[in-house]
Design an enzyme around this catalytic site. Sequence first.
Site, PDB file in Angstrom:
ATOM      1  CB  CYS A  79      11.885  29.747  15.060  1.00  0.00           C
ATOM      2  SG  CYS A  79      12.711  30.087  16.603  1.00  0.00           S
ATOM      3  CG  HIS A 169       7.943  32.366  15.628  1.00  0.00           C
ATOM      4  ND1 HIS A 169       7.642  31.104  15.211  1.00  0.00           N
ATOM      5  CD2 HIS A 169       8.863  32.223  16.607  1.00  0.00           C
ATOM      6  CE1 HIS A 169       8.337  30.227  15.907  1.00  0.00           C
ATOM      7  NE2 HIS A 169       9.085  30.870  16.761  1.00  0.00           N
ATOM      8  CD  GLU A 171       5.257  31.616  12.618  1.00  0.00           C
ATOM      9  OE1 GLU A 171       5.981  32.504  12.102  1.00  0.00           O
ATOM     10  OE2 GLU A 171       5.701  30.767  13.409  1.00  0.00           O
TER      11      GLU A 171
HETATM   12  N1  GLN Z   1      14.721  26.882  20.672  1.00  0.00           N
HETATM   13  C1  GLN Z   1      14.015  26.081  19.718  1.00  0.00           C
HETATM   14  C2  GLN Z   1      14.921  24.992  19.126  1.00  0.00           C
HETATM   15  O1  GLN Z   1      16.056  24.936  19.441  1.00  0.00           O
HETATM   16  C3  GLN Z   1      13.443  26.919  18.596  1.00  0.00           C
HETATM   17  C4  GLN Z   1      12.399  27.850  19.162  1.00  0.00           C
HETATM   18  C5  GLN Z   1      11.332  28.252  18.198  1.00  0.00           C
HETATM   19  O2  GLN Z   1      11.042  27.596  17.181  1.00  0.00           O
HETATM   20  N2  GLN Z   1      10.652  29.316  18.538  1.00  0.00           N
HETATM   21  O3  GLN Z   1      14.494  24.205  18.358  1.00  0.00           O
END
Ligand code: GLN
Length: 193
Positions: A79, A169, A171
């Site tokens: 992410c 994710h 994890e």
């Molecule tokens: N929206 C977050 C970002 O722009 C990422 C979200 C996440 O890591 N779950 O960094």
Amino acid sequence: MNIAILALQGDFAEHEAVFRALGCDTFQIRQKNDLQLHADALILPGGESTVQGKLLRELELMEILRERIGNGLPVMATCAGTILLARQLLDDPVSHFGTLNAVVRRNAYGRQLDSFFIHGSFAGLPDVPMSFIRAPQFEFCAPGTEVLAEYQGRITAVRQGNQLAMTFHPELYSDHRVASWFLSEIVQKKRPV
Ligand code: GLN
């Protein structure tokens, strides 16, 4: 196996628990000194990429880690970590490590799908639990990118060389097959750059 986990912000503790459960040694990267320890791989957790990018620069970790990733250090990103790796962000003039030849849009799923959970296939592994939390989306991936997971026609996990980047994710669950795949397919079969 010695796994370095970027621990400036976000869900680094969850990643640490997964790799420990898989029998790895782990250590956290919080400051320059931590870079002296040998790492077989680097984990970039989810969280808030703007905060992580700012801290990486302020703590003078950005250049050294970029160089190591560029030199083939295996890296697994979830992410926000994927946002850090992307060469270009669609809605942001800055990029961070920029080592992954991909264009990424942040917060791509809009309000209604802001966060959601699915079971999906990853690299041929069925029913992997995946949480999308204000997730980004791949808008472009360079030719030669291996696509490992997709959801509703959108690419959600890719491999380029020794970099594994996911928009979800894996994890957060007791199912550790994605991390295990990273160890066996990328860390243990590291490709030359
Ligand atoms: N929206 C977050 C970002 O722009 C990422 C979200 C996440 O890591 N779950 O960094």
